[in-house]
Scaffold this motif. Structure first.
Motif, mmCIF file in Angstrom:
data_model
loop_
_atom_site.group_PDB
_atom_site.id
_atom_site.type_symbol
_atom_site.label_atom_id
_atom_site.label_comp_id
_atom_site.label_asym_id
_atom_site.label_seq_id
_atom_site.Cartn_x
_atom_site.Cartn_y
_atom_site.Cartn_z
ATOM 1 N N ASN A 1 -2.541 -9.998 1.968
ATOM 2 C CA ASN A 1 -1.656 -8.843 2.030
ATOM 3 C C ASN A 1 -1.989 -8.010 3.268
ATOM 4 O OD1 ASN A 1 -1.561 -5.700 1.236
ATOM 5 N ND2 ASN A 1 0.170 -6.762 0.319
ATOM 6 N N LYS A 2 -0.965 -7.468 3.909
ATOM 7 C CA LYS A 2 -1.166 -6.642 5.099
ATOM 8 C C LYS A 2 -0.804 -5.198 4.768
ATOM 9 C CE LYS A 2 -1.748 -10.419 7.669
ATOM 10 N NZ LYS A 2 -1.484 -11.466 6.649
ATOM 11 N N GLY A 3 -1.740 -4.273 5.015
ATOM 12 C CA GLY A 3 -1.485 -2.874 4.717
ATOM 13 C C GLY A 3 -2.364 -1.961 5.544
ATOM 14 N N PHE A 4 -2.043 -0.690 5.531
ATOM 15 C CA PHE A 4 -2.781 0.295 6.315
ATOM 16 C C PHE A 4 -4.267 0.255 5.972
ATOM 17 C CE2 PHE A 4 -4.597 4.564 6.649
ATOM 18 C CZ PHE A 4 -4.360 4.848 7.988
ATOM 19 N N GLY A 5 -5.090 0.290 7.048
ATOM 20 C CA GLY A 5 -6.536 0.333 6.866
ATOM 21 C C GLY A 5 -7.113 1.675 7.250
ATOM 22 N N THR A 6 -7.006 2.007 8.526
ATOM 23 C CA THR A 6 -7.540 3.278 9.008
ATOM 24 C C THR A 6 -6.943 3.580 10.369
ATOM 25 O OG1 THR A 6 -9.580 4.522 9.368
ATOM 26 C CG2 THR A 6 -9.557 2.259 10.148
ATOM 27 N N LYS A 7 -7.260 4.775 10.888
ATOM 28 C CA LYS A 7 -6.885 5.170 12.240
ATOM 29 C C LYS A 7 -8.155 5.418 13.034
ATOM 30 C CE LYS A 7 -2.661 7.578 10.756
ATOM 31 N NZ LYS A 7 -1.934 8.877 10.776
ATOM 32 N N ILE A 8 -8.128 5.035 14.290
ATOM 33 C CA ILE A 8 -9.286 5.238 15.160
ATOM 34 C C ILE A 8 -8.821 5.952 16.427
ATOM 35 C CG2 ILE A 8 -11.088 4.126 16.529
ATOM 36 C CD1 ILE A 8 -11.119 1.869 14.533
ATOM 37 N N ASN A 9 -9.424 7.135 16.711
ATOM 38 C CA ASN A 9 -9.092 7.860 17.936
ATOM 39 C C ASN A 9 -9.588 7.077 19.138
ATOM 40 O OD1 ASN A 9 -8.023 9.965 16.450
ATOM 41 N ND2 ASN A 9 -9.966 11.051 16.319
ATOM 42 N N THR A 10 -8.705 6.864 20.086
ATOM 43 C CA THR A 10 -9.065 6.033 21.237
ATOM 44 C C THR A 10 -10.050 6.727 22.177
ATOM 45 O OG1 THR A 10 -7.079 6.845 22.358
ATOM 46 C CG2 THR A 10 -6.920 4.743 21.182
ATOM 47 N N ILE B 1 -5.190 0.618 12.496
ATOM 48 C CA ILE B 1 -5.825 -0.622 12.089
ATOM 49 C C ILE B 1 -5.213 -1.086 10.776
ATOM 50 C CG2 ILE B 1 -8.003 -1.764 11.594
ATOM 51 C CD1 ILE B 1 -7.698 -0.595 14.451
ATOM 52 N N ILE B 2 -4.735 -2.315 10.773
ATOM 53 C CA ILE B 2 -4.123 -2.916 9.596
ATOM 54 C C ILE B 2 -5.140 -3.849 8.943
ATOM 55 C CG2 ILE B 2 -2.257 -4.367 8.739
ATOM 56 C CD1 ILE B 2 -1.363 -1.627 9.754
ATOM 57 N N ALA B 3 -5.284 -3.710 7.621
ATOM 58 C CA ALA B 3 -6.218 -4.559 6.876
ATOM 59 C C ALA B 3 -5.515 -5.812 6.381
ATOM 60 C CB ALA B 3 -6.805 -3.786 5.707
ATOM 61 N N ASN B 4 -6.135 -6.953 6.628
ATOM 62 C CA ASN B 4 -5.705 -8.218 6.036
ATOM 63 C C ASN B 4 -6.597 -8.429 4.808
ATOM 64 O OD1 ASN B 4 -4.385 -10.751 5.771
ATOM 65 N ND2 ASN B 4 -6.156 -11.738 6.725
ATOM 66 N N ARG B 5 -6.033 -8.389 3.591
ATOM 67 C CA ARG B 5 -6.858 -8.253 2.395
ATOM 68 C C ARG B 5 -6.321 -9.095 1.244
ATOM 69 N NH1 ARG B 5 -4.391 -2.144 2.376
ATOM 70 N NH2 ARG B 5 -2.387 -2.657 1.453
ATOM 71 N N GLU C 1 -10.216 -6.529 -1.234
ATOM 72 C CA GLU C 1 -11.286 -7.061 -0.376
ATOM 73 C C GLU C 1 -10.709 -7.419 0.987
ATOM 74 O OE1 GLU C 1 -14.952 -10.226 -0.803
ATOM 75 O OE2 GLU C 1 -13.032 -10.708 -1.736
ATOM 76 N N ASN C 2 -11.176 -6.747 2.031
ATOM 77 C CA ASN C 2 -10.662 -6.969 3.370
ATOM 78 C C ASN C 2 -11.299 -8.208 3.988
ATOM 79 O OD1 ASN C 2 -9.007 -4.496 3.609
ATOM 80 N ND2 ASN C 2 -10.978 -3.480 3.392
ATOM 81 N N LYS C 3 -10.461 -9.082 4.544
ATOM 82 C CA LYS C 3 -10.945 -10.314 5.165
ATOM 83 C C LYS C 3 -11.057 -10.170 6.678
ATOM 84 C CE LYS C 3 -9.097 -14.094 3.673
ATOM 85 N NZ LYS C 3 -8.066 -15.102 3.332
#
Length: 824
Positions: A668-677, A688-692, A725-727
């Motif tokens: 499943n693909k869904g929102f993971g987090t945001k990272i300030n560049t 960042i998208i989590a593959n989970r 569980e994030n892969k």
């Protein structure tokens, strides 16, 4: 000569008998074709004291008119009721109530099903129901149903909104199984009904009887399944004249005691008391007031692992906000959980401060509602509620001093509704919701026009609404619009419809309603085929398809595309089964999952298949199976859902139901987090998208022991466990596609589980008065380290420091002013 005379007599008798049978069948067929006027039942005034004991022995019953000649409703629609199941109903009235006697014949009285269950749940039992429309406007029934075991169920019903069993009335009934069938005797006070103030009353009326072992339902008037409406096909009750109804003033005082213990064995006792009040302004309008509310024994919210961008929506379990709220649900602008829900504000923190305590909900001070309908069909409703100031406790981490800060001020919630019915099948409505908060907090106002129009023959329907929202924010006001229009063919074997929605970006009704998506327009269509009467293979057959397309309002990009085909079948043995095909035939653009304005990602094409089977609940052992699988147009991305629910009824008093749900979403693909560049809050961020993989298990056990129809023991236990569980992690590109992300991301795994156990005893010791004893045990656990051992997960949950125990006793006593005034 004598033989010839005998032969002539036999022929004449045969012809008369055959003519009578043909006349009865012709009458039914004429009624089917709408060639005769509606059935009419005449009631009579009685001065005799009618004792509700299930014995029809008062002399007043002998002289009143009788309703008979019931007709099959389902599955064998239109056939006359068999003579060995004939049903005879009579109605009497006085200045306090109407009285109903129903004598129901049965060829095998020993086979009459009569399971004992809680109120508003018929279970495996024969039943008799009386459906009353006090305004005879063809649009709303008050339904009173009694089972062969004397269980009661009552509801308000409309053709559009269905049956609402959250509505409860105070009425009496008694049933008896006899050597010829069974008998029901019912008393319905006028306080349980709504009707116009005319001296001569004309009510819509229908009766329904079910022989549960055959799942055969019979009604007094013929109900044509080709027409969508049920209520308009009712008969007429006449004869109620010049009644002088008593004052409708009722008090419901209560007292509750709670004993709470947590995992640290800290015990706290709390004593509460309060009062509910109902006052009949007249025979059509009622005032309901709740003072010092107590919702301690309402059902616990079943929270889930929510990985989506929207809040979880909960059911309403507080009786004040569920009973008789059909007017306030117009336009779907009222989500009652907003009243007394989460605080709307957040604490403002200084340097070195942190929030040490934040209330999860806001306290309700009081609430009232006024609702009713005029003789001209105008429904009027007002609901008002006031919530209290709510504070967060803030701790200075250096000095150790605490302070309180208001995060939800004194607030007023108000709903005003006008609903005009006409033509016995159509209506226009206006509804306004308003939330006003004290001080410099957000206020909101939403208004809507709603229409539901039907052709005279109920063959076509046009419905829609127009909504306007205004939100007064301390920083910036915003105004938005929402509207939809839908046209449907609503009769016959083949039915179809088309519709469209539009919601502007700034539409917001979330202060007193709930809405997840805005800034889109949609187009949709549906079509269906059904059999109107059983055939040699099926009692019920329905095939339908739905197509829905949704587009982002500003860019025109497609947000949602669904195509579904569903088949539902009822077998000759009263088992149910079906299958479905559901698909997203094209790629869609998701603007919500990235949690950032203007960003989106591409959701892939998907196809899924499912099916279900539900065996006949009349059997002591029955079961339900439901499953579906789906595959997405991304490598390795698929999902499976399985539900299994066996049930066993030991006897009429004891039953068990177990249900297990399993779901797995792989890749499943869904929102993971945001990272300030650039480590700067003002700069763009990487999404960042989590593959989970997401796995869920839910085990539910419910059991009941019913001493009788008024006394029940119930056990409900639910264990829910879900983990994500994030892969791997992906970087969202500006075109909505993904590329592998090679940077470091903190542990975003989630393991969430809940445990809820309720053991309760309820006793309705007199109509409207109840003793409730409840033991509740609940816990939850939310961590980032996943343990895939089911037993260990459950053990950790039970041993969790947030595990709590609650024991409570509540007594509610119904007081009728007309009886209470004689006490003094």
């Amino acid at each position: 000569m004598s033989q010839r005379f005998l032969l002539i007599t036999i022929l004449i008798t045969f012809c008369i008998s055959n003519a009578q049978n043909n006349t009865k069948l012709d009458s039914i067929n004429a009624e089917k074709r709408g060639l005769v006027s509606k059935k009419v039942l005449k009631t009579s005034l009685t001065t005799e004291n009618i004792k509700i004991d299930g014995v029809i022995d008062e002399s007043a019953w002998k002289s009143v008119e009788m309703a008979s000649d019931f007709i099959s409703f389902e599955p064998d629609n239109g056939n006359p009721i068999p003579q060995n199941r004939k049903t005879e109903v009579k109605i009497l009235y006085d200045n306090n109530a109407i009285y109903i006697s129903a004598v129901m014949y049965d060829e095998n009285p020993s086979k009459i099903l009569k399971e004992f269950v809680q109120r508003d749940n018929i279970g495996a039992a024969d039943f008799f129901g009386i459906f009353i429309n006090g305004f005879n406007d063809g649009q709303q029934d008050f339904r009173f149903i009694v089972s062969a075991s004397n269980g009661q169920a009552d509801c308000q019903a409309s053709d559009n909104q269905g049956e609402d069993y959250s509505w409860d009335a105070i009425w009496e009934s008694q049933t008896k199984i006899t050597d010829f069938g069974w008998v029901a005797e019912i008393k319905i006070p006028y306080a349980a009904l709504r009707f116009s103030p005319e001296n001569k009353q004309t009510w819509g009326l229908n009766f329904m009887r079910e022989v549960r072992r055959d799942r055969q339902k019979y009604t007094w008037t013929f109900i044509d399944p080709k027409i969508r409406t049920f209520i308009q096909q009712a008969g007429i009750l006449e004869g109620i004249e010049n009644i002088k109804t008593p004052t409708r003033l009722f008090f419901l005082p209560y007292s509750s005691f709670y004993l709470n213990a947590d995992a640290q064995n800290k015990t706290k006792g709390t004593l509460k008391g309060g009062l509910d009040l109902k006052y009949g302004i007249n025979d059509a309008f009622t005032l309901d007031v709740i003072l010092i509310p107590d919702f301690g024994q309402t059902a616990v919210d079943q929270k889930i692992l929510n990985l989506g961008p929207f809040e979880q929506q909960f059911n309403e379990n507080r009786s004040f906000f569920t009973e008789g709220t059909d007017l306030f649900s117009k336009g779907n602008l009222f989500y009652s959980r907003r009243i007394g829900g989460r605080p709307s504000g957040r604490a403002n923190l200084e340097i070195n401060e942190k929030v040490s305590e934040t209330p999860a909900t806001v306290g309700l001070l009081n609430a009232l509602k006024v609702s009713g309908r005029t003789k001209d069909g105008l429904g009027i409703g007002v609901l008002n509620a006031v919530t209290e100031n709510t504070y967060a406790t803030i701790l200075d981490t250096i000095t150790g001093q605490s302070r309180r800060q208001i995060i939800e001020p004194l607030a007023n919630y108000n709903i005003l509704v006008f609903d005009q019915r006409f033509n016995k099948n159509s209506s226009f409505s206006f509804i306004n919701t308003n939330v006003t908060r004290n001080g410099s907090f957000r206020d909101a106002n939403v208004s809507a026009l709603i229409w539901d129009l039907n052709t005279k023959a109920n063959t076509f329907n046009m419905q829609g609404n127009f909504k306007y929202s205004h939100v007064n924010n301390p920083n910036q006001d915003k105004n938005g619009i929402s509207s939809y229009l839908e046209i449907n063919k609503t009769s016959g074997k083949y039915r179809y419809g088309i519709g469209s929605d539009i919601l502007t970006k700034k539409f917001d009704n979330n202060d007193l309603g709930i809405n997840f998506q805005t800034n889109f327009y949609s187009l949709y269509a549906n079509g269906s085929y059904r059999i109107l009467s059983p055939n040699k293979q099926f009692n019920r057959f329905n095939l339908n398809t739905n197509f829905y397309n949704e587009f982002q309002l500003e860019t025109g990009k497609i947000q949602t595309s669904n195509l579904n085909i569903n088949l539902n079948i009822g077998s000759k043995k009263n088992n149910a089964y079906g299958m479905n095909v559901n698909s997203n035939p094209v790629e869609t653009t998701d603007y919500y999952e990235p949690r950032t304005t203007g960003r989106y990602f591409i959701q892939p094409k998907r196809i899924g298949f499912g099916g279900y089977y539900s065996s006949n609940y009349n059997n002591k052992f029955a079961y339900d199976v439901d499953s579906n699988v789906s595959w997405s147009d991304q490598k390795g991305r698929n999902a499976i859902n399985l539900s299994l629910s066996p049930r066993y009824r030991i006897n009429d008093k004891i039953s068990f139901i177990y249900k297990y749900n399993y779901s797995r979403n792989r890749n499943n693909k869904g929102f993971g987090t945001k990272i300030n560049t650039d480590n700067n809050d003002l700069t763009p961020v990487d999404i960042i998208i989590a593959n989970r993989n997401i796995i869920s298990h839910t085990n539910t056990l419910t059991t009941k022991y019913s001493v009788n129809s008024n006394m029940n023991f119930n056990l409900s236990a639910i264990h829910y466990w879900s983990y994500s569980e994030n892969k791997s992690f992906l970087l969202l590109q500006n075109d909505g596609r993904f590329t592998p992300y090679t940077g470091t991301v903190k542990n975003l795994n989630q393991d969430f589980s809940t445990w809820n156990l309720d053991l309760s005893y309820t006793w309705w010791f007199v109509p409207g008065s109840q003793v409730s004893i409840l033991y509740r045990n609940n816990s939850f656990n939310e961590i980032s380290d996943i343990n895939k051992n089911y037993i260990k997960n459950y053990t950790n949950l039970i041993n969790n420091e947030v595990l709590s125990h609650t024991f409570s006793i509540s007594i509610k006593y119904f007081i009728d002013y007309n009886q209470a005034k004689n006490w003094f």
